[in-house]
Every structure is written in structure tokens, then in C-alpha cells.
Design a protein around this motif. Structure first.
Motif, mmCIF file in Angstrom:
data_model
loop_
_atom_site.group_PDB
_atom_site.id
_atom_site.type_symbol
_atom_site.label_atom_id
_atom_site.label_comp_id
_atom_site.label_asym_id
_atom_site.label_seq_id
_atom_site.Cartn_x
_atom_site.Cartn_y
_atom_site.Cartn_z
ATOM 1 N N ALA A 1 0.857 -1.189 0.000
ATOM 2 C CA ALA A 1 0.000 0.000 0.000
ATOM 3 C C ALA A 1 0.894 1.241 0.000
ATOM 4 N N TRP A 2 0.401 2.290 -0.648
ATOM 5 C CA TRP A 2 1.148 3.551 -0.732
ATOM 6 C C TRP A 2 0.287 4.657 -0.133
ATOM 7 N N VAL A 3 0.897 5.514 0.666
ATOM 8 C CA VAL A 3 0.176 6.576 1.368
ATOM 9 C C VAL A 3 -0.244 7.666 0.388
ATOM 10 N N LYS A 4 -1.532 7.977 0.361
ATOM 11 C CA LYS A 4 -2.043 9.000 -0.550
ATOM 12 C C LYS A 4 -1.715 10.417 -0.079
ATOM 13 N N VAL A 5 -1.949 10.680 1.201
ATOM 14 C CA VAL A 5 -1.756 12.027 1.746
ATOM 15 C C VAL A 5 -0.694 11.964 2.835
ATOM 16 N N GLN B 1 0.274 16.370 -8.130
ATOM 17 C CA GLN B 1 1.696 16.047 -8.143
ATOM 18 C C GLN B 1 2.404 16.671 -6.937
ATOM 19 N N THR B 2 2.022 17.890 -6.596
ATOM 20 C CA THR B 2 2.633 18.571 -5.451
ATOM 21 C C THR B 2 2.282 17.857 -4.154
ATOM 22 N N SER B 3 1.049 17.383 -4.040
ATOM 23 C CA SER B 3 0.660 16.657 -2.827
ATOM 24 C C SER B 3 1.426 15.348 -2.717
#
Length: 240
Positions: free
Chosen positions: A76-80, A194-196
């Protein structure tokens, strides 16, 4: 009745004027049709939609503990980033140490989740916390991904994690953008999304439409302020 020469001449002038006017009108109609056909024959220039709109990340839609445990079946990859707090976890007692925050998950941090469990915090004894268990640097931690209260199960895993590699989902992004994301920095022309991915969660300074506003990014203690126009970064200020 015979017409005199002067009357015949006037009549001829009137008829000639009518013919000229009719001919001019016909020529204008032909011209209009010709111009319309030219417009129709011009190559159509269509506004291309942002390729990001076509990205449809896979979701789990967990509705109970059993379905939530599917989160452990893939990375899993962290979205925020810099938003979700994680805690130490004692695998022997199956208890989370809520009294000691370790930190926050970083942008697009990859997690190998080993399990999803229920736990209870001292602050909310009547609510069961849904916790994702993961290991990092040889230690075990948990991060809250939802809660269950009065039999109602709410999982926010789909809002917290990608369960597909973001590099594959957004493979259409240029290499220099992905390099900036990997280095947790923003550059001119990057979008809000992209910045987030690079800096984590941002807070708008004032009202404004998505992609045309200014946001402050805590950026894990290295604050950055970014202004966007038409969903492109146009001004970047380190230090907030």
C-alpha cells in the motif's frame, strides 16, 4: 400601347438594376456556402482532457474486519503524506501504544501491511479503532484506518492508501516530475496532485478553486507555500 423612347430607357435601367441586385445576392449566397464549407473542412482541434481524469485507482470497499484484512494482500502507498499518525505496536499483546506517537506517514510511503486488527484507545473506550499493522526498520507499528461503533463499521482505507503502484497509475507523468516527487520537492508547472505526492497535505490560504489557489504545505517541518494557476505551480516559496 407603345412606349416612348424615354420610358423604355428607364424600364431597361430598372430591369438591369434588378438583375444586378439578384446576381449579387446569388453570389453572396454562394460565398456564404463556400465559407461554411471551408470551416467544416478545417481540421477539428479538440481540447484534450487531463490524462489524470482517466486514472481509476482500485479500491477495497471494506465493510467489516474480514474484508479490511485484504489490505494485507498487497503493498500500500500513502495517498496524503504528513497527515496520518502511527504508533508502536506490541505484537505479543496485540496492543497499540496510543500514548506514544511515532510520527506521520510520509507522502507515497510504501507500506507492507501485515494485518488489520481492532484496538481500543483510552480516550474513546466505546469505539473500536481499526488499525493497519505494518513493519518498518525492523519494528512493528499501527496506523488507524477506521472505526467501529455500535456495530457500524467504517473503513477509510480507500482514502488513505493506494493499493496499486502510483508510478504505474500515473505513468504518463514526465520523468522529471517523478524525480521531484521522489525528492519531496515541487517545481514550476507541477499540478496540485503532483505537489501533494511530493509535499503531502496542504492547507489553502483562502477560498479558491482547485488548481487556482495558494496552499501552505507543512512538508514534515520544512514548510513550503505554492501558488497554482490553471492547475500548475507558478510561485514557490520555501519557509511558508
Amino acid at each position: 400601347m407603345a412606349l416612348d423612347a424615354d420610358t423604355r430607357r428607364k424600364l431597361q435601367i430598372v430591369l438591369l438594376a434588378g438583375i444586378v441586385i439578384a446576381g449579387g445576392r446569388a453570389a453572396y449566397v454562394v460565398y456564404e456556402h463556400h465559407e461554411a464549407r471551408k470551416e467544416e473542412e478545417k481540421p477539428k482541434v479538440e481540447t484534450a482532457l487531463n490524462p489524470d481524469y482517466y486514472v481509476n485507482p482500485k479500491k477495497l470497499h471494506a465493510y467489516d474486519l474480514k474484508t479490511a484484512k485484504q489490505l494485507a494482500q498487497q503493498p500500500a502507498w500513502v495517498k496524503v503524506g504528513y497527515y496520518h499518525t502511527y504508533y508502536p505496536y506490541n505484537a505479543a499483546t496485540h496492543k497499540t501504544d496510543f500514548a506514544h506517537e511515532v510520527g506521520t506517514l510520509t507522502p507515497l510511503q510504501k507500506l507492507d501491511i501485515t494485518d488489520v486488527v481492532m484496538d481500543v484507545t483510552p480516550r474513546t473506550p466505546g469505539t473500536k479503532q481499526i488499525m493497519a499493522v505494518f513493519r518498518a526498520e525492523g519494528k512493528t507499528y499501527t496506523v488507524p484506518i477506521g472505526a467501529e461503533k455500535d456495530g457500524e463499521f467504517k473503513s477509510y482505507a480507500d482514502d488513505i492508501f493506494f493499493i496499486e503502484d502510483p508510478r504505474v497509475l500515473y505513468k504518463h507523468w514526465p520523468a522529471d516530475v517523478w524525480k521531484a516527487i521522489d525528492e519531496h520537492r515541487v517545481q514550476q508547472g507541477m499540478s496540485e496532485l503532483q505537489t501533494s505526492f511530493a509535499l503531502g497535505m496542504g492547507t489553502p490560504e483562502a477560498s479558491g478553486d482547485y488548481g487556482s489557489r495558494t496552499l501552505d504545505y507543512p512538508n514534515g517541518g520544512k514548510p513550503v507555500t505554492v501558488s497554482f494557476e490553471k492547475d500548475k505551480a507558478v510561485a514557490i516559496k520555501a519557509g511558508g
